[in-house]
Enzyme design. Structure first.
Site, short mmCIF file in Angstrom:
data_model
loop_
_atom_site.label_atom_id
_atom_site.label_comp_id
_atom_site.label_asym_id
_atom_site.label_seq_id
_atom_site.Cartn_x
_atom_site.Cartn_y
_atom_site.Cartn_z
N ASP A 45 40.40 -73.50 31.50
CA ASP A 45 41.66 -73.81 32.19
C ASP A 45 42.73 -72.76 31.92
O ASP A 45 43.73 -72.69 32.63
CB ASP A 45 42.23 -75.14 31.67
CG ASP A 45 41.63 -76.33 32.36
OD1 ASP A 45 41.18 -76.20 33.50
OD2 ASP A 45 41.62 -77.42 31.74
C1 GLC Z 1 45.88 -76.71 28.39
C2 GLC Z 1 44.80 -76.77 27.32
C3 GLC Z 1 43.45 -76.88 27.92
C4 GLC Z 1 43.46 -78.01 28.92
C5 GLC Z 1 44.58 -77.77 29.95
C6 GLC Z 1 44.60 -78.80 31.04
O1 GLC Z 1 45.74 -75.57 29.14
O2 GLC Z 1 44.83 -75.66 26.50
O3 GLC Z 1 42.50 -77.06 26.91
O4 GLC Z 1 42.23 -78.05 29.52
O5 GLC Z 1 45.79 -77.76 29.30
O6 GLC Z 1 45.33 -79.93 30.72
C1 GLC Z 2 39.88 -79.10 28.23
C2 GLC Z 2 39.71 -79.64 29.62
C3 GLC Z 2 38.47 -79.08 30.29
C4 GLC Z 2 38.46 -77.60 30.18
C5 GLC Z 2 38.61 -77.15 28.74
C6 GLC Z 2 38.71 -75.64 28.59
O1 GLC Z 2 38.90 -79.63 27.41
O2 GLC Z 2 39.65 -81.05 29.61
O3 GLC Z 2 38.43 -79.47 31.64
O4 GLC Z 2 37.27 -77.13 30.74
O5 GLC Z 2 39.78 -77.69 28.21
O6 GLC Z 2 39.91 -75.13 29.05
#
Ligand code: GLC
Ligand code: GLC
Length: 814
Positions: A487
């Site tokens: 993300d």
């Molecule tokens: C932030 C977190 C990530 C998560 C994203 C979406 O970017 O670091 O881990 O998946 O939020 O909520």
């Molecule tokens: C968080 C989110 C997931 C994402 C991950 C890496 O765990 O829930 O959707 O893939 O972060 O950013």
């Protein structure tokens, strides 16, 4: 250092000191009513949706961190001393403290001043209520006069609004008290048809519903004035902060035990039967009273508890294994499977790190969660798949999340994550392999929940696949969009404004930045889709999917290969990410893990080389980090990833979710020792002895462990709700133990450590119990199978055509 111990026989983790480094929690409820409960009785409850139907209030980010919960106070009538058997909130120096976290229940208690007390908290199956069974024993040689005070603080339903909109909320709170039951009915008079109740099995001597009166001015939950005084005043709340508190006065002979049942529940009335008498403003309680009466009976409560136990026995018995490694056995047989249920139910919405108001159910996350859950509750998996697919957009793209109460997608945490659609294929494929239920592909499913837009589910999968084909970049690799699995790799969001969301900001046209990870995922999901199509007789479809997959594979090998490992991506300038040419972020786990998992480069040494590089550059004793070197400063063109200090989260943290991709890749190379070694490094049970460093619960996975660049290397964060649960379960069960579901039957293909002499397992698959035993006779992964004594060709055991309900499968590894 440990703070407790595993009791595998009872399937419990027993915490023996209350001051754990962080709240160590458990989940109550596994259907519609849920609660989070910490080892000191902290936490909160909700119905289906932690944001929109919150029953009890909880203040995140408090000090102490875990304040507010299902608190019971005891007060000695002679000395006037009061304490909480769960340690919090009074934090008295209790003796024999223990918290037993079990499957869907927790039992917390201690001894103080000659009184032994513990409370068993659980949610009965098929009910929207939780039971607290308090047992009090007098250890004094003399009679004891003890008052018990049970307390909860109501949330005014919408947890976000509850925490912010005080100008309104201090005026709306309403309760009713009838026959000793406290009913919380804020907003019932207008658009809500639901209320909460808090009841008690004993005739209470008094109650309280006004928080101010219970606590007294300038006091917290640790020293409520009314408990100190030993008397509640039976007041009715008007606005402000309604609570529920019951006071029960007990006289206990020496050695006498008494039990009190408290119930906290949720009820919805039919719209036209809200009030009794009709036209009044009084809640119609006739429909809920029988339920309340039933469970206030201790015998009924015990029966409900026994049913919960059998339910979990049934679920866990679907797969049980006995290997030479206790940590593998314990996690696979009990805790990892249990965690998969929680992540399936709640996705990433409500834990001690996910506030319940931030995120609903993720499209990508929920599809992946199916990998670890589908065998336990296929009917619920089916429903979830159809719910998710109904939010898919006509383009094949996806909303990143949907709200469980409304089942509608929304863009609150962004959209246009170009990996999202493929996880639907992965999820559906896992479902088909488990169940053989091909009818799901014919289910009419809408797009964006729009009536009239329905197509068979199969077409949703096609659109997922085509979504990528119509979004290819300059090298022929998939465009990354907002981000892919990571993300925080936001290549189209050049953000220089403080506080701006990386997840919802896009200011580049998105026509350049490409993802090698999505390319690997496309190869994987495309092969799955082709297998599905050919089983349906759609051979032309299958051939065209495979042709696209082959094309993508060669693009990866040409433009996604950096010489020794797979590249990660191309940025908006067309520059490489995850390459030797980069100053930082030269090598990433995701593309190397997923491409090898997908079987890319298995034949030409590239997979071998990529995973060797992962071992050399990314693996640490606490797990495999996301990338190296960590980003030492903020890069405008990279997005959120470089916003984290080195070693945390996506910036070179050990993101446990993706470690299993490497484990699976290693099994594809036949490396059982390596795969299991990586498995063990992040296995929470194997980390129990270093609980003071790890800090999170030793019985469940955490999303992240701080990487080697972090000052707190080895410290875990964000436990419970993470894709780590499903992926580790899938990696150990299906790839290392190699008991793998396929469209045609159960494949047996272990890639286990060389030192294991074998293992035994039971798997209930499509209604048949497979009794499996594997014996190692040589060092390799070559397997010869017999089924009920007869040798078979290959290693896929189809469910018996003659209807046998049990088969014995013996495998010899050479
Ligand atoms: C932030 C977190 C990530 C998560 C994203 C979406 O970017 O670091 O881990 O998946 O939020 O909520
Ligand atoms: C968080 C989110 C997931 C994402 C991950 C890496 O765990 O829930 O959707 O893939 O972060 O950013």
């Amino acid at each position: 250092m440990k703070f407790g111990t595993f009791d595998d026989q009872s399937r419990e983790y027993v915490i023996t000191r209350p001051d754990t480094p962080l709240p160590w929690i458990n989940y109550l409820g596994c259907q519609e009513y849920f609660g989070i409960i910490s080892n000191t009785a902290g936490g909160y409850s909700f119905y289906r949706d932690a944001k929109l139907r919150r029953l009890t209030r909880y203040r995140y980010n408090n000090v102490p961190m875990d304040s507010g919960g299902r608190y019971i106070y005891l007060r000695d009538g002679e000395s006037g001393r009061f304490w909480s058997p769960s340690w919090q909130p009074t934090r008295h120096a209790a003796e024999n403290y223990s918290c037993r976290h079990g499957l869907g229940y927790s039992v917390i208690g201690s001894d103080y001043d000659g009184i032994r007390a513990h409370t068993r908290y659980f949610v009965p199956l098929d009910e929207n209520l939780e039971i607290w069974q308090l047992t009090v024993l007098n250890l004094h040689p003399a009679k004891a006069r003890i008052s018990a005070f049970a307390n909860i603080e109501f949330c005014l339903w919408d947890a976000q609004d509850d925490a912010t909109n005080f100008q309104r909320n201090f005026n709306t709170g309403q309760v009713e008290v009838e026959d000793g039951v406290i009913y919380h009915k804020t907003e019932y008079r207008e658009r809500r048809n639901h209320f909460a109740y808090f009841a008690c099995s004993e005739k209470a001597s008094a109650f309280e519903t006004r928080r101010d009166a219970f606590l007294g001015p300038y006091r917290g939950w640790d020293r409520p004035a009314a408990v100190e005084a030993g008397q509640l005043s039976s007041g009715i709340a008007h606005g402000w902060s309604p609570i529920g508190a019951h006071q029960v006065d007990l006289e206990l002979e020496p050695g006498e035990t008494r039990q009190i049942v408290f119930l906290l529940g949720y009820h919805e009335n039919p719209e036209d039967q809200k009030f009794d008498p009709p036209g009044s403003q009084t809640i119609n309680k006739s429909l809920v009273k029988p339920t309340i009466a039933k469970y206030l009976n201790a015998g009924q409560a015990d029966q409900a508890f026994a049913r919960l136990g059998s339910y979990w026995d049934g679920l866990l018995n679907i797969f049980q294994v006995d290997t030479p490694d206790i940590h593998t056995n314990r996690m696979v047989n009990i805790w990892n499977a249990y965690q998969c249920m929680a992540t399936f139910n709640l996705s990433r919405s409500a834990s001690f790190y996910e506030s319940g108001i931030g995120r609903g159910l993720g499209f990508r996350d929920s599809n992946q969660d199916l990998l670890g859950f589908v065998h336990m509750a296929p009917a619920r998996a089916r429903e979830r798949i159809l719910d998710l697919a109904s939010t898919q957009l006509p383009t094949g793209g996806a909303y990143h999340q949907y709200q469980p109460l409304t089942k509608r997608g929304n863009n609150d945490i962004g959209s246009g994550f170009n990996d999202d659609p493929h996880w639907l294929i992965v999820g559906v494929s896992a479902y088909l392999k488990e169940t053989g239920d091909w009818t799901i592909l014919d289910e009419p499913v809408p797009y964006d929940n729009a009536p009239g837009s329905e197509t068979p589910l199969y077409e949703h999968l096609e659109r997922s696949f085509n979504y990528t084909l119509s979004r290819l970049g300059p090298h022929g690799l998939p465009l990354i969009g907002r981000a892919d699995w990571n993300d925080c790799l936001n290549l189209n969001c050049f953000s220089s404004t403080p506080g701006q969301s990386f997840q919802t900001t896009t200011n580049k046209d998105g026509k350049v930045a490409e993802s090698v990870f999505i390319a690997g995922l496309f190869v994987h999901s495309g092969r799955e889709l082709a297998a599905i199509a050919s089983r349906r007789g759609l051979n032309a479809d299958a051939a065209s999917y495979l042709a696209e997959v082959a094309k993508m594979e060669s693009v990866i090998l040409e433009h996604g290969w950096d010489g020794d490992w797979f590249l990660r991506a191309y940025n908006d300038f067309g520059g490489k990410i995850g390459s030797k040419e980069c100053e930082e972020g030269k090598i990433f786990i995701e593309s190397n893990g997923y491409c090898t998992l997908a079987g890319i480069g298995l034949n030409d040494g590239k997979a071998l080389s990529a995973l060797a590089a992962v071992g050399e550059h990314l693996a640490t004793r606490h797990g495999i980090v996301v990338q190296q070197p960590a980003y030492s400063h903020y890069y405008l063109e990279m997005g959120e990833i470089s916003s984290y200090p080195p070693g945390y989260k996506e910036n070179a943290g050990i993101f446990c979710h993706v470690n299993p991709w490497v484990m699976i890749g290693e099994t594809r190379l036949g490396h059982g020792d390596r795969a299991h070694d990586y498995y063990t490094r992040i296995n929470p049970s194997a980390r129990e002895e270093i609980s003071e460093l790890h800090r999170c619960e030793p019985y469940v996975y955490a999303q992240m462990i701080a990487g080697k660049d972090a000052p707190t290397f080895g410290e875990a964060k964000n436990s419970w709700l993470t894709g780590t649960a499903a992926w580790n379960y899938y990696a150990i069960v299906q790839w290392i133990l190699g008991v793998r579901t396929t469209l045609d039957g159960l494949e047996i293909a272990p890639v286990i450590p060389a030192s294991w002499r074998g293992f035994t397992a039971t798997r209930i698959f499509r209604g048949v119990a497979y009794k499996i035993s594997i014996e190692r006779k040589g060092p390799g992964n070559q397997i010869a199978l017999t089924v009920d004594g007869a040798p078979i060709e290959g290693n896929v055991v189809a469910p018996p055509a003659d209807g046998r309900k049990e088969v014995t499968v013996k495998g010899v590894l050479s």
